[in-house]
Write an enzyme that holds these catalytic residues in place. Structure first.
Site, PDB file in Angstrom:
ATOM      1  N   GLU A   9      20.039  30.324 101.539  1.00 29.66           N
ATOM      2  CA  GLU A   9      19.168  29.285 100.831  1.00 29.66           C
ATOM      3  C   GLU A   9      17.867  29.629 100.448  1.00 29.66           C
ATOM      4  O   GLU A   9      17.160  30.288 101.423  1.00 29.66           O
ATOM      5  CB  GLU A   9      19.630  27.902 101.413  1.00 29.66           C
ATOM      6  N   ASN A  64      12.948  25.161 106.493  1.00 31.53           N
ATOM      7  CA  ASN A  64      12.785  25.220 107.728  1.00 31.53           C
ATOM      8  C   ASN A  64      11.687  24.164 108.367  1.00 31.53           C
ATOM      9  O   ASN A  64      11.678  24.252 109.654  1.00 31.53           O
ATOM     10  CB  ASN A  64      12.430  26.718 108.075  1.00 31.53           C
ATOM     11  N   THR A  68      22.214  32.083 113.535  1.00 33.05           N
ATOM     12  CA  THR A  68      22.783  33.290 114.187  1.00 33.05           C
ATOM     13  C   THR A  68      23.565  34.075 113.167  1.00 33.05           C
ATOM     14  O   THR A  68      24.396  33.497 112.191  1.00 33.05           O
ATOM     15  CB  THR A  68      23.974  32.703 115.362  1.00 33.05           C
ATOM     16  N   THR A  96      27.917  27.965 109.372  1.00 36.37           N
ATOM     17  CA  THR A  96      26.918  26.892 109.396  1.00 36.37           C
ATOM     18  C   THR A  96      26.477  26.220 108.306  1.00 36.37           C
ATOM     19  O   THR A  96      27.196  25.485 107.784  1.00 36.37           O
ATOM     20  CB  THR A  96      26.022  27.257 110.674  1.00 36.37           C
ATOM     21  N   LYS A 106      28.747  35.624 108.861  1.00 35.33           N
ATOM     22  CA  LYS A 106      28.081  34.313 108.496  1.00 35.33           C
ATOM     23  C   LYS A 106      26.403  34.405 109.085  1.00 35.33           C
ATOM     24  O   LYS A 106      26.265  35.393 109.597  1.00 35.33           O
ATOM     25  CB  LYS A 106      28.721  33.069 109.253  1.00 35.33           C
TER      26      LYS A 106
END
Lengths: 395, 395
Positions: free
Chosen positions: B267, B390, B184, B147, B173
């Site tokens: 990140e 976020n 996830t 993602t 991932k």
């Protein structure tokens, strides 16, 4: 009533030079004689020397104290044997000023961890505070306990018990857990109510549960947290269970006021969110879910960004370790419903939800539809300032 | 061995147009026949439809699967009854491609929560993936599950068991839990080892404990987390307990590699810190302390700022709810001792400690001197980028 005094007590704040920046950093409360006292302390397994000493004092004196001595600027935590020697010296000096035994003194410290107390400055500060004691010294006391707080946080309540009145004055410091070095939460309440130590202890524990035990900035508890109350018995007498309930209600209201001030004062806090959990099987389950939401970094950054990302809220609910039926969950921001029965609510409007999240204060309600118990928690945002304050400090 | 293939399997990645940005977003693994399979899933009480369906498939098939189908871009979580209908449709389509029953297919989804799957695109993607299946398709598969990851994360291991060799290829991932919408964690391993389902399950659970169950970015667990392994029985045969231990070791090593890549790829992550707990009474107590340190915002901001604030570390240790003797605690950064017996260590050098914390990877060791148990955890910094990613996402 609102002049921040309380019959039977004298207060003071003085400057000992312990804090790096100039200002009051030693506080003293002295009662006219040993009076009923109660306190709750940090549940951290690593406890600062003053916490250990104060727990012992309350036990040895059977809940009868005559003085409180506080210093800001140094937490006297992780300081080994010397830390306990220094805490005892603070108690002894305050006892000599108050004219009581050293085990009738509560000691509290807040500030940097792991450095020995500068005892020359602490001693000078206590001496100066002793000289400054006065009935109207509560405002100075409330300033002397501050560290990185933006300002003092005080509250006053009066309550009619029988035909007489009781006054409660309180103050707190800490800026949540936001400030550097873990921002100990210290809170002190003086009341003129006449109440036995055991009842006072019960009232304090009951009042702390939905207030100071239901706020979370980042979920950490410091080595020094202390919430104490002294009762001079100069005002209304608490005789019956009903009387005690009245005193407990007034104390809860006062602590709620202080807890809100504590959250709102935190640097980096822009939103104080009241988390309401409803429909839980037990209060304990409700509190576990509220705490999980209040400490979830993903929820807290969503609060910071004003993003009505209800998936993160459901995720936090599911992470609380509490059995639940996801397909029953309802989520509201103020009175706007985002989630109905575990899915996006038919009337959900992103723009409306985002507008609610722009407010400085709003509520987030989760109904589990699994029982009659509930809980309330105060949460706040996780902002850039939080990271700046805590990452860039000292570096 | 390192060409990312595994005898007995074909792999594919295809573009269905589910993700907003262009790229592969549907992945397929197909075995030549039903093979031994095992998986561990999120412990969140709110589980996405594909998780619930895959748990049922593993149970119904008694650990014999023939296909894995994954989509990125939509988590199919909190999507009610339609979510389960859609997950079943994905399984049915993959089963038809593989030539197996629908309950022999594991389904996984990752991406945005609370929105129905765009089934036309998912169906088109699975069709395209079916057409692209090949022995060398693992690299494409490893890309199709991403993602917000910065790139694919794969690893290969071979292990000699008896006189034969087993190969394990794996991918993951998630970028920790750092990326928006809870990122996830999905991980898939294919091996040609010949091992019964029950033994494979044991190996996977044992290997997951010190690897994927010992990483924390923010302590949240998503609704979709899945770690699965399929074993084609084309390579070395696992017959004895010693053989299984060898396979488990190789799998642990592979998962450890993937877990490190996962943390480092996040990140906003600049430092991956290995938390080592020693001298605990039990492994459980050691893990509780490691998790508390790894999720403490005050420790994580100290890591971000490169601030050797050992008071915060001791505070987090004390907050883990584990009985301990604070006066015994030792704390090290790499081989530099900051704390000895609960106080600042005699040789502690702030500059040296700060230099260690400048590294991209280092260790933080806490010795409780209270037993022989221990634990290891991977932690990272809480940085400005974390908040930006976020908080500002969607807004």
């Amino acid at each position: 009533v609102s002049d921040l005094s309380c019959p039977g007590f004298r207060f003071a704040g003085a400057a000992g030079g312990i804090k790096k920046k100039a200002g009051l950093d030693v506080g003293l409360i002295v009662a006219d004689q040993p009076v009923a006292a109660a306190a709750v302390f940090t549940q951290n397994r690593v406890k600062a020397a003053p916490v250990l000493l104060s727990q012992k004092a309350l036990k040895d004196s059977r809940g009868k104290l005559q003085a409180v001595v506080v210093n800001a600027g140094n937490a006297n935590a992780c300081t080994g044997k010397q830390g306990m020697i220094d805490a005892r010296a603070m108690a002894a000096q305050a006892a000599s000023i108050a004219g009581c035994r050293a085990d009738q003194v509560l000691v509290a410290s807040t500030g940097v961890i792991g450095q020995p107390l500068p005892m020359d400055r602490v001693t000078a500060g206590i001496t100066a505070a002793g000289a400054a004691l006065g009935e109207h010294g509560f405002a100075a006391f409330s300033q002397a306990i501050l560290t990185t707080d933006r300002g003092p946080k005080t509250a006053v309540r009066t309550v009619k018990i029988g035909r007489a009145e009781a006054t409660l004055v309180g103050c707190t410091k800490g800026a949540g857990m936001i400030a550097p070095n873990m921002a100990t939460t210290l809170s002190f309440v003086a009341t003129d109510a006449s109440v036995p130590p055991a009842s006072l202890d019960r009232a304090l524990r009951r009042a702390a549960l939905p207030t100071f035990n239901a706020i979370a900035v980042d979920g950490d508890t410091s080595t020094n947290d202390t919430l104490a109350i002294l009762a001079s018995a100069r005002g209304a007498k608490v005789s019956t269970a009903k009387d005690l309930a009245k005193l407990t209600d007034a104390l809860t209201d006062l602590l709620d006021d202080l807890a809100h001030q504590l959250m709102a004062d935190g640097e980096g806090v822009h939103h104080v969110v009241t988390i309401e959990i409803r429909g839980a099987a037990t209060d304990k389950a409700a509190r576990a879910i509220a705490l999980r939401i209040a400490t979830s970094p993903l929820v807290k950054t969503a609060i910071a960004g004003g993003d009505p990302n209800w998936g993160r809220i459901l995720c936090a609910v599911g992470n609380a370790g509490v059995p639940l039926r996801p397909e029953r969950l309802d989520v509201f921001l103020d009175d706007h419903q985002l989630v109905a029965a575990g899915q996006v609510a038919p009337g959900h409007d992103e723009a409306r939800a985002a507008a609610i999240m722009k407010q400085a204060a709003y509520s987030m309600t989760i109904d589990l539809h699994g029982g009659r118990a509930g809980a309330r928690y105060l949460a706040c945002d996780l902002s850039h300032e939080y990271v700046s304050i805590n990452a860039d400090y000292r570096s």
